[in-house]
Design an enzyme around this catalytic site. Structure first.
Site, short mmCIF file in Angstrom:
data_model
loop_
_atom_site.label_atom_id
_atom_site.label_comp_id
_atom_site.label_asym_id
_atom_site.label_seq_id
_atom_site.Cartn_x
_atom_site.Cartn_y
_atom_site.Cartn_z
N HIS A 167 -5.07 2.99 -1.88
CA HIS A 167 -4.35 4.23 -2.16
C HIS A 167 -5.34 5.39 -2.34
O HIS A 167 -5.14 6.48 -1.82
CB HIS A 167 -3.55 4.12 -3.46
CG HIS A 167 -2.36 3.21 -3.41
ND1 HIS A 167 -2.15 2.22 -4.35
CD2 HIS A 167 -1.31 3.14 -2.57
CE1 HIS A 167 -1.02 1.60 -4.08
NE2 HIS A 167 -0.49 2.11 -2.99
N LYS A 193 10.06 -4.64 -8.10
CA LYS A 193 9.28 -4.83 -9.33
C LYS A 193 9.42 -6.24 -9.92
O LYS A 193 10.48 -6.86 -9.85
CB LYS A 193 9.58 -3.74 -10.34
CG LYS A 193 10.78 -3.85 -11.16
CD LYS A 193 10.78 -2.67 -12.12
CE LYS A 193 12.19 -2.27 -12.46
NZ LYS A 193 12.32 -0.95 -12.99
N ARG A 226 -1.50 -0.10 7.05
CA ARG A 226 -2.49 -1.18 6.93
C ARG A 226 -2.47 -2.14 8.09
O ARG A 226 -3.49 -2.69 8.47
CB ARG A 226 -2.22 -1.99 5.64
CG ARG A 226 -2.58 -1.27 4.38
CD ARG A 226 -1.99 -1.95 3.17
NE ARG A 226 -0.55 -1.79 3.14
CZ ARG A 226 0.21 -2.05 2.08
NH1 ARG A 226 -0.34 -2.50 0.98
NH2 ARG A 226 1.50 -1.85 2.13
N SER A 245 0.01 -4.39 -3.67
CA SER A 245 0.40 -4.57 -5.07
C SER A 245 0.55 -6.05 -5.44
O SER A 245 0.02 -6.51 -6.46
CB SER A 245 1.72 -3.82 -5.27
OG SER A 245 2.27 -4.13 -6.49
P1 ADP Z 1 2.32 -1.43 -1.72
O1 ADP Z 1 2.90 -1.53 -0.34
O2 ADP Z 1 0.98 -2.04 -1.85
O3 ADP Z 1 3.27 -1.84 -2.81
P2 ADP Z 1 2.96 1.34 -2.12
O4 ADP Z 1 4.42 1.09 -2.06
O5 ADP Z 1 2.44 2.05 -3.29
O6 ADP Z 1 2.04 0.07 -1.95
O7 ADP Z 1 2.55 2.09 -0.79
C1 ADP Z 1 2.58 3.48 -0.66
C2 ADP Z 1 1.86 3.83 0.62
O8 ADP Z 1 0.50 3.51 0.46
C3 ADP Z 1 2.37 3.08 1.86
O9 ADP Z 1 2.35 3.94 2.96
C4 ADP Z 1 1.33 2.00 2.03
O10 ADP Z 1 1.20 1.64 3.40
C5 ADP Z 1 0.08 2.71 1.54
N1 ADP Z 1 -0.89 1.77 1.08
C6 ADP Z 1 -0.74 0.79 0.15
N2 ADP Z 1 -1.85 0.06 0.02
C7 ADP Z 1 -2.75 0.58 0.90
C8 ADP Z 1 -4.09 0.24 1.28
N3 ADP Z 1 -4.71 -0.80 0.75
N4 ADP Z 1 -4.70 1.00 2.22
C9 ADP Z 1 -4.05 2.02 2.79
N5 ADP Z 1 -2.77 2.39 2.51
C10 ADP Z 1 -2.12 1.68 1.58
#
Ligand code: ADP
Length: 173
Positions: free
Chosen positions: A24, A48, A98, A135
């Protein structure tokens, strides 16, 4: 709807950030250079688990990490991204990409947001060293008692590890 012409370029990066990871933060750093203001929208985590961080906890962690980026603001919000975009005159959405697995979900979301409010989504490809971080992986690794230095920024590693391994599930303030 806010007038987007001539106004500063404001991007919204919505996500669950549960917890904020190195992946992130890499997207945040890169996106913050592309706009005048980057808003991080901390959303309810629909997947969650018992140990998920509350929205306020995730906001606090992101604010700690983003002190070094003067044009990054962190908010929590409920409801549709498209409604927020309309109300606040957001120019572009930011999302990370990703893998091909992300592509399927992300492209559907981007098309829906385009249809609902005309906003386009800019995708930043994850750096290879962060592309595996998500996550559920962070939660699983902490659950087995391993430290999280490879997955979350040093600045919040202790707080995240302590919170995820706390037996009483007390929320961190
Ligand atoms: P997750 O999918 O890990 O639960 P989020 O819902 O917070 O994460 O994802 C929010 C955005 O951040 C999405 O577009 C997701 O593709 C991106 N994201 C999450 N983890 C990464 C990472 N390791 N590298 C790049 N982008 C990421």
């Amino acid at each position: 709807m806010a007038d987007k012409k001539m106004s500063p370029r404001v991007f919204l990066f919505p996500g669950s950030f549960d917890p904020p990871s190195l992946g992130h933060m890499d997207i945040i750093e890169r996106a913050s250079k592309m706009c005048d203001k980057l808003i991080l929208g901390v959303m309810e985590n629909i997947h969650k688990s018992k140990k998920s961080f509350s929205a306020e906890e995730r906001k606090t962690l992101l604010m700690t990490l983003c002190r070094v980026y003067p044009n990054v603001e962190v908010i929590t919000f409920e409801g549709l991204v498209a409604e927020y975009v309309d109300r606040h005159g957001i120019h572009f959405l930011i999302r990370g990409m990703r893998s091909y697995g992300d592509f399927e979900y992300e492209s559907r979301l981007a098309i829906a947001n385009q249809q609902l409010c005309g906003v386009d989504t800019l995708f930043l490809i994850a750096k290879p060293q962060y592309a595996h971080i998500c996550s559920s992986l962070i939660h699983e690794i902490a659950c087995f008692g391993h430290r999280l230095h490879h997955f979350v920024p040093e600045l919040i590693e202790d707080a995240v590890y302590t919170r995820l391994t706390a037996p009483d599930l007390q929320k961190m303030e």
